[in-house]
Design an enzyme around this catalytic site. Structure first.
Site, mmCIF file in Angstrom:
data_model
loop_
_atom_site.group_PDB
_atom_site.id
_atom_site.type_symbol
_atom_site.label_atom_id
_atom_site.label_comp_id
_atom_site.label_asym_id
_atom_site.label_seq_id
_atom_site.Cartn_x
_atom_site.Cartn_y
_atom_site.Cartn_z
ATOM 1 N N TRP A 11 -23.583 3.142 -28.876
ATOM 2 C CA TRP A 11 -24.494 2.137 -28.703
ATOM 3 C C TRP A 11 -24.087 1.121 -27.652
ATOM 4 C CZ3 TRP A 11 -24.618 1.407 -34.995
ATOM 5 C CH2 TRP A 11 -25.370 2.440 -35.447
ATOM 6 N N LYS A 12 -22.895 1.197 -27.001
ATOM 7 C CA LYS A 12 -22.420 0.333 -25.782
ATOM 8 C C LYS A 12 -22.479 -0.994 -26.463
ATOM 9 C CE LYS A 12 -24.247 3.671 -22.658
ATOM 10 N NZ LYS A 12 -24.771 3.685 -21.277
ATOM 11 N N GLY A 174 -28.802 5.770 -18.204
ATOM 12 C CA GLY A 174 -29.723 4.592 -18.542
ATOM 13 C C GLY A 174 -30.665 4.510 -17.255
ATOM 14 N N GLY A 235 -27.116 7.144 -25.158
ATOM 15 C CA GLY A 235 -27.029 5.747 -24.953
ATOM 16 C C GLY A 235 -28.461 5.353 -25.583
ATOM 17 N N GLY A 236 -29.430 4.901 -24.564
ATOM 18 C CA GLY A 236 -30.614 4.160 -25.093
ATOM 19 C C GLY A 236 -31.449 4.909 -26.307
#
Ligand code: PGA
Length: 256
Positions: A11-12, A174, A235-236
């Site tokens: 989730w950064k 990303g 990620g995203g």
């Protein structure tokens, strides 16, 4: 052979503790009880406690995005492996390209962190990947080899059940650009061969090699169908429960 895929969300630096707990709750509710896929979500440090409570007793494991290599001491602002363990963290992402690029993490530091994580009983997800410049200069395999050999220096076959590698081409993270399944598989196969050289055939077969870099519902089936792609670091697409669940479903389909 049934494959044991791992779908790991990164989730950064997104979501507060409250927002993270809400997303974790949605994921837990949507994951089928007997999922054949290992699942992990990795919120930011300040959300680990809240998410830990939410995933407790579910199919979903908890990951952290980084940790310090020392056990404890005067390292202002840092987080140790035992602090993660105390919150039931299972996985820890190490050497992500964003850590390498913005925080100067080297292969040797990644190695120290990996050793410390394993010693503490955590499962390190060690990230490797080339930049666009390196790919265009035909240096992909050389770069990955030095990251794998440097990051895993001194590790033996006994870490095979815990160790996870993530191949994340930097130019695909990303950006919406994904490596084609063939491009990704070619690198994954090389990584498997490097692991065989370092730890022997049977350890290398056990170590999961995840793909990361704009993995999403539209491309997951093809990527996960490759012989040496054992899951994804996402990620995203991990920031929305429905797309994350769709990736888990893709992996479940492949493992049946
Ligand atoms: P992305 O990120 O899926 O948003 O490309 C992957 C990662 O950095 O782990």
């Amino acid at each position: 052979m049934t494959r044991n895929y791992l779908i790991a969300g990164n989730w950064k630096m997104n979501l507060t503790a409250t927002e993270s707990a809400a997303l974790a709750k949605e994921v837990v509710q949507l994951v089928s009880q007997n999922s054949s896929v290992d699942i992990c979500v990795s919120p930011t440090f300040t959300a680990l406690d809240a998410v830990s409570r939410m995933v407790n007793g579910s199919q979903v494991s908890l990951g952290a995005q980084n940790m310090h290599q020392e056990v404890s001491g005067a390292y202002t602002g840092e987080i140790s492996a035992s602090m993660l363990e105390s919150l039931e963290v299972d996985y820890v992402i190490l050497g992500h390209s964003e850590r390498r690029e913005y925080f100067g993490e080297t292969d040797s530091l990644v190695n120290q962190k990996t050793v410390a994580a394993l010693q503490a009983g955590l499962k390190p997800i060690v990230c490797v990947g080339e930049t666009l410049e390196q790919r265009e200069a035909d240096q992909t395999i050389a770069v990955i080899q030095s990251q794998v050999e440097g990051g895993l220096a001194s590790l033996g076959a006994d870490c095979a059940d815990s160790l996870v590698i993530a191949y994340e081409p930097v130019w695909a993270i990303g950006t919406g650009k994904t490596a084609t399944p063939e491009m990704a598989e070619a690198v994954h196969a090389e990584i498997r061969a490097m692991l065989t050289g370092l730890m022997g055939e049977s350890a290398a077969q056990k170590i999961r090699i995840l793909y990361g870099g704009s993995m999403k519902p539209e491309n997951a089936d093809e990527l996960l169908a490759q012989a040496n792609i054992d899951g994804g670091l996402i990620g995203g697409a991990a920031l929305k429960a429905d797309s994350f669940i769709s990736l888990i479903d893709s992996a479940a389909k492949q493992s049946n």
